[in-house]
Structure formats: C-alpha cells, structure tokens
Scaffold this active site. Structure first.
Site, mmCIF file in Angstrom:
data_model
loop_
_atom_site.group_PDB
_atom_site.id
_atom_site.type_symbol
_atom_site.label_atom_id
_atom_site.label_comp_id
_atom_site.label_asym_id
_atom_site.label_seq_id
_atom_site.Cartn_x
_atom_site.Cartn_y
_atom_site.Cartn_z
ATOM 1 N N LYS A 265 0.849 -1.206 0.000
ATOM 2 C CA LYS A 265 0.000 0.000 0.000
ATOM 3 C C LYS A 265 0.877 1.245 0.000
ATOM 4 O O LYS A 265 1.725 1.415 0.878
ATOM 5 C CB LYS A 265 -0.900 0.009 1.242
ATOM 6 C CG LYS A 265 -1.640 1.331 1.490
ATOM 7 C CD LYS A 265 -2.507 1.306 2.755
ATOM 8 C CE LYS A 265 -3.130 2.670 3.061
ATOM 9 N NZ LYS A 265 -3.930 2.686 4.314
ATOM 10 N N ASP A 270 -2.888 10.268 3.435
ATOM 11 C CA ASP A 270 -4.257 9.818 3.712
ATOM 12 C C ASP A 270 -4.973 10.836 4.594
ATOM 13 O O ASP A 270 -4.802 10.847 5.807
ATOM 14 C CB ASP A 270 -4.202 8.442 4.409
ATOM 15 C CG ASP A 270 -5.595 7.883 4.682
ATOM 16 O OD1 ASP A 270 -6.577 8.456 4.176
ATOM 17 O OD2 ASP A 270 -5.681 6.846 5.381
ATOM 18 N N LYS A 277 -10.232 12.720 8.322
ATOM 19 C CA LYS A 277 -9.633 12.437 9.634
ATOM 20 C C LYS A 277 -9.594 13.710 10.477
ATOM 21 O O LYS A 277 -9.534 14.808 9.926
ATOM 22 C CB LYS A 277 -8.191 11.937 9.452
ATOM 23 C CG LYS A 277 -8.071 10.547 8.866
ATOM 24 C CD LYS A 277 -6.617 10.150 8.704
ATOM 25 C CE LYS A 277 -6.479 8.763 8.103
ATOM 26 N NZ LYS A 277 -6.992 7.679 8.950
ATOM 27 N N ASP A 347 -12.238 6.598 4.235
ATOM 28 C CA ASP A 347 -10.952 6.483 4.932
ATOM 29 C C ASP A 347 -10.450 5.037 4.949
ATOM 30 O O ASP A 347 -9.301 4.779 5.289
ATOM 31 C CB ASP A 347 -11.103 7.025 6.364
ATOM 32 C CG ASP A 347 -9.763 7.326 7.012
ATOM 33 O OD1 ASP A 347 -8.743 7.300 6.289
ATOM 34 O OD2 ASP A 347 -9.734 7.589 8.230
ATOM 35 N N ARG A 351 -7.499 -0.820 1.649
ATOM 36 C CA ARG A 351 -8.033 -2.107 1.159
ATOM 37 C C ARG A 351 -8.536 -1.986 -0.272
ATOM 38 O O ARG A 351 -8.505 -2.946 -1.032
ATOM 39 C CB ARG A 351 -9.106 -2.606 2.133
ATOM 40 C CG ARG A 351 -10.271 -1.679 2.323
ATOM 41 C CD ARG A 351 -11.039 -1.942 3.614
ATOM 42 N NE ARG A 351 -10.329 -1.466 4.808
ATOM 43 C CZ ARG A 351 -10.787 -1.578 6.046
ATOM 44 N NH1 ARG A 351 -11.950 -2.168 6.271
ATOM 45 N NH2 ARG A 351 -10.087 -1.153 7.065
HETATM 46 N N1 BES Z 1 -4.041 4.736 6.973
HETATM 47 C C1 BES Z 1 -5.075 4.387 7.858
HETATM 48 C C2 BES Z 1 -4.639 3.439 8.959
HETATM 49 C C3 BES Z 1 -3.593 3.918 9.929
HETATM 50 C C4 BES Z 1 -3.959 4.302 11.200
HETATM 51 C C5 BES Z 1 -2.267 3.915 9.607
HETATM 52 C C6 BES Z 1 -2.994 4.690 12.101
HETATM 53 C C7 BES Z 1 -1.315 4.317 10.509
HETATM 54 C C8 BES Z 1 -1.681 4.703 11.764
HETATM 55 C C9 BES Z 1 -6.231 3.720 7.113
HETATM 56 O O1 BES Z 1 -6.386 4.093 5.793
HETATM 57 C C10 BES Z 1 -7.478 4.093 7.825
HETATM 58 O O2 BES Z 1 -7.771 5.255 7.883
HETATM 59 N N2 BES Z 1 -8.170 3.115 8.377
HETATM 60 C C11 BES Z 1 -9.366 3.354 9.098
HETATM 61 C C12 BES Z 1 -10.349 2.283 8.708
HETATM 62 C C13 BES Z 1 -11.743 2.524 9.238
HETATM 63 C C14 BES Z 1 -12.367 3.711 8.553
HETATM 64 C C15 BES Z 1 -12.571 1.280 9.005
HETATM 65 C C16 BES Z 1 -9.044 3.256 10.580
HETATM 66 O O3 BES Z 1 -8.250 2.398 10.973
HETATM 67 O O4 BES Z 1 -9.547 4.076 11.330
HETATM 68 ZN ZN ZN Z 2 -4.633 4.756 4.819
HETATM 69 ZN ZN ZN Z 3 -7.587 5.849 5.568
#
Ligand code: BES
Ligand code: ZN
Ligand code: ZN
Length: 496
Positions: A265, A270, A277, A347, A351
């Site tokens: 990835k 992001d 976020k 967010d 995936r």
């Molecule tokens: N890039 C983030 C995950 C992440 C979180 C990486 C903390 C590094 C540190 C990912 O794209 C994301 O935002 N995931 C969400 C998924 C949720 C919306 C189901 C998350 O983990 O909050």
């Molecule tokens: Zn991400």
């Molecule tokens: Zn994300």
C-alpha cells in the site's frame, strides 16, 4: 560509514572505543572479557563489585583510558542471559552501541564479538544493526553543525580462518541494511516531496540501477485495466495515481516454480477523503505509503542477493484527498476483478487500492501473495507498536513467514481470519462493503476485505500500521520510520 573486519589482537587496536558485551552471572571470569579484565588489572571486577557492571540487557558502562588497551575508551554493553543470546541480541547491541557513542561524538569504534559467537549470521547482524542505527531523519535540517556521524566500525574477534564467512555476512548485512534505509528514507518523505508520480520515479531509478525489470502504469493505463477501486480513491486528488511493477527473475527459473507477489500500500497521504480524519496527528499520514516502500526496499535487496525464486512487486500509489471529484460514502465502485464495492467510509482506502494491486499481481503470475499495509488503527489497539499483525489464508505459507520473522528479529503476531468474519463485509446493495458494521475486529475486517480478491492463491497480509513508524527513539534506532517487515520478506525469499 565504513565497516571493516580486523583480525589483529583487540588490545592492540587503536580506536576511539573498544566495545564488547557482558552477560549476567559471573561473566567476567570467562573468555575475552576476562582477558580485558586481566589486562586492566581487575578493573572490570571492581566495576562489578560496585554494582556498575551487571550485564543487564543494554546497560552501558563506559571507561576512559582503560589500562592495557590501545583504545581511548572501553564500552561494555549488557547482553542479558548468556543462554538467551542470539544474532537478534547482537544486532541490537551493535546498533545501541553505535548510537550511544555517536551521541558522544565518537567517530570510530571496534566491536569485539565474543568467543564462540563468530558466524556469518552474527557478522551480518552486526552490519545490519550498525547501519540501521546510523540512519537519521535530519535530511531537511539545514543546520548540521553537530554532524555526529560515525565514520568507521571495525569488527574484531575473528580468526583468520573465519574471515571469509565474516566478509560474506558483512556484505549481506550491508545490502539488507542499505535497502532498509532506502525504505525508511522514502517513508520519511512528506507528501509534498513524495507524490505517487515522484515515488514511481524513484522506484524506476532504483530498479534500473539494481538491474530489475520495472514498469510504471500511469492513470491512462490504470483506467484501461479497469482498476476501479484504485481510481475511486485517486479521483479526489489532483495528483494522478501510479502502479509500480518491479520484477526480479532468477537466472535458473524452472517452469511451474512458485512466484511470490509482493503488494504494498502506497497512499502518499491519507486525509481520509470525504470521511475526513481529525486534524490532530494527521501529519503522520505521510507514512501511509510504508507498505509500498517496504516492498520496493525488498526488491532492491533481492536484486543483489539473488534468491532462487521469481518475485513480482506491485505497488498501487495514490493520495486520498477530499477534492471536488472525491468519492462519497455510499458510492459503489467496481474493482478490476469485477466485484462491486460499497464504499461506506472513504478512509478505508488502503483495502480498495490493495484489491486491485492483488488482482493485478495474480494476473501477472503470482502464485503466493504477501501484502504489507498501514491498514488499520485497530491493529495499533490490538498489538500496539510491538508486533506486526499477520493474517494468512494458508497455514504452511504463514508458518514459513513467521519463521523468517523470528530468524531476523522482527516481531509478528498471527491474527484470526476464519469464515465467521466474512459476514462483516457482506454488502447490502453491492457484493461487499469496505468497512464492518461496528462489531469491532477492525483489523480483521480489513484483512477479510483484501482476502476477497486473493481467490485460491495462498496469501499473507501484514498490517504494519503500528510498527512502520516509531514515535519514540529506541536505543538502537532513531525515531521515525522503522523499515519493518523488510528483513523478514528478504529472508522469506531467500528460503526458496
Ligand atoms: N491509513 C489508515 C490506517 C492507519 C492508522 C495507519 C494509524 C497508521 C496509523 C487507514 O487508511 C485508515 O484510515 N483506516 C481506518 C479504517 C476505518 C475507517 C474502518 C481506521 O483504521 O480508522
Ligand atoms: Zn490509509
Ligand atoms: Zn484511511
């Protein structure tokens, strides 16, 4: 930084510091440490008696102008229990000693490897530990007046007969650590210095220099291939996406042999997209491309180490931005595989881009898949910044990877992904949805989503969200990008 093997007696080495390590429990009467103690008229026994030298893991004892040695300093590092010693301990000791001395403006030192410890693997661990420890994240600091770099590390304690094995270990260690630092350098770049296009350019330059085949898919080619899941994330940004494909082919490739597909990835930033976020800590989302950077670093190392297995690396790269054309919650997208996806949260974009990356890697011929991704905050809740989350669809393949992780000292922990979790991602109006329905198990839900695109191909997912970035420095590593999983994946490829 130079690393050189020397076979002369350690007492005669002229260096800013002679470094060795001490075990708990009466170690001072044994081997090389006893020799130092004798030369220095019982100094070490005095230190032990006063309680300043115990051998406890990573305890530092520094002595200036030690008697009987040509070195300006003697540094003893605690190594814990002798029976628990292995190359993983030695890697940390070499790294921690380097950072300890560097902080004190020492420019060179000699590391004395203890009696019975000299193997190719141990010397390799020393080189890896020292070179990774020397990495700093000060690239953009203009004031480097306090440049404290270590210039030379001598590795000593080898006999002439051990030199060949030592040189081999040194050369492999350098290749792996340079690759790990290449990855860390990429991860450290902020998003304005590393867009998907810039990442692709750097990957292409690396591949060409290393002698690897490389192809960069631009937005036009990505659209032709119908990578709808990747494009759905990219459409919110003015920066176009890229898919980086780097291939290593061994000289003696046999028909029907396994082909490893590494998918990383690489979201260069992001924001969360429309499901944006919170501002607090958002700057860290520059490291959301760590999975891709890790896979590129692995390829860089494999080009030099030449394993017997073909490896195809696919890195889908994009920004996740809330632009005017951004996808919105509830939008339905069609992935390259033909599956339809309800994007309930923009967010959960990692995936989405991996879905197309995995499908493409299979199309290119991968028979075994590993993905690495900073995928979920939930894995940080589960395993903190200590273990990588491992999800596998094929236990023998997963066991092989876990054995590699153990051998190289990268902590990983297997998580469940049985079919009972399948209903978490069942869609209401499309085939699947990109988040669960608030039942918990966020990291598993993410893995289950990716699994949908792997079919029958053995697959491992590494969630490195908690481990790719260290918020605090470790004694053996600067704070910031860790380069985690690279050594494990290199070891895995070399085990074929
Ligand atoms: N890039 C983030 C995950 C992440 C979180 C990486 C903390 C590094 C540190 C990912 O794209 C994301 O935002 N995931 C969400 C998924 C949720 C919306 C189901 C998350 O983990 O909050
Ligand atoms: Zn991400
Ligand atoms: Zn994300």
């Amino acid at each position: 930084m130079q690393i050189t093997l020397v076979t002369q007696p350690f007492a005669a080495i002229e260096t800013h510091a002679l470094v060795s390590y001490v075990f708990e429990e009466a170690d001072l009467v044994q081997g090389r440490i006893a020799e130092i103690d004798q030369a220095a008229a019982g100094l070490l026994r005095k230190l032990a008696k006063s309680g300043e030298l115990t051998g406890k893991m990573l305890e530092f004892t520094l002595v200036h102008a030690p008697l009987g040695l040509k070195a300006a300093r003697l540094l003893l590092v605690g190594a814990g229990k002798r029976e628990q010693w292995n190359s993983v301990t030695l890697r940390k000791i070499a790294g921690a000693a380097l950072r300890y001395l560097k902080a004190r403006s020492v420019k060179n030192f000699a590391l004395l490897v203890r009696e019975g410890h000299v193997t190719e693997e141990a010397i390799r661990a020393v080189a890896e530990g020292a070179l990774a420890a020397n990495f700093e994240t000060d690239k953009y600091k203009t004031d480097k007046k306090n440049d404290k770099d270590i210039e030379t590390v001598l590795v000593t304690g080898l006999s002439d007969a051990q030199r060949a094995a030592g040189e081999k270990g040194l050369s492999k260690g350098r290749i792996i650590a340079d690759a790990q630092n290449f990855t860390r350098d990429l991860v450290n770049e902020p998003s304005n210095k590393l867009t998907p296009r810039m990442l692709a350019e750097k990957a292409e330059a690396m591949a060409k220099e290393a002698g690897l085949a490389v192809e960069i898919l631009d937005e036009k080619k990505i659209a032709e291939l119908k990578m709808g899941a990747l494009l759905s994330v990219a459409q919110g940004s003015v920066e176009p996406p890229r898919v980086i494909v780097v291939t290593y082919t061994p000289a003696n490739l046999k028909p029907g042999a396994p082909v490893i597909g590494l998918v990383g990835k690489a979201v260069t930033f992001d924001t969360g997209g429309i499901s944006i976020k919170p501002a607090d800590g958002m700057e860290k989302m520059k490291y959301d491309m760590a999975g891709g950077a890790t896979m590129l670093g692995v390829m860089r190392a494999l080009a030099a180490l030449k394993p017997n297995v073909k490896v195809i690396c696919v890195v889908p790269s994009t920004e996740n931005m809330p632009g005017g054309k951004a996808q919105k919650p509830g939008d339905i997208q069609t992935a390259m595989s033909g599956k339809t996806i309800e994007v309930l949260n923009t967010d959960a974009e990692g995936r989405l881009i991996l879905a197309d990356g995995i499908h493409y890697a299979k199309q290119l011929g991968a028979t075994h898949l590993v993905d690495a991704a900073t995928l979920t905050g939930a894995i940080v809740v589960a395993l903190a910044n200590v273990n990588v989350g491992v999800f596998g669809s094929d236990q023998p393949f997963t066991d092989k990877l876990l054995a590699s992780s153990k051998a190289v000292g990268e902590k990983m922990w297997q998580m469940p992904i049985d079919d009972d979790y399948r209903e978490f991602i069942k869609g209401t109006v499309a085939d699947i949805q990109n988040i669960g329905s608030g039942k918990g198990g966020g990291a598993i839900t993410g893995a289950m989503f990716i699994k949908e695109f792997t079919g029958d191909t053995p697959w491992i997912h590494l969630d490195i969200a908690g481990t790719a970035w260290n918020d605090d420095a470790k004694p053996w590593l600067a704070k910031g990008p860790s380069g985690v999983a690279l050594r494990t994946l290199v070891h895995l490829a070399l085990s074929y």
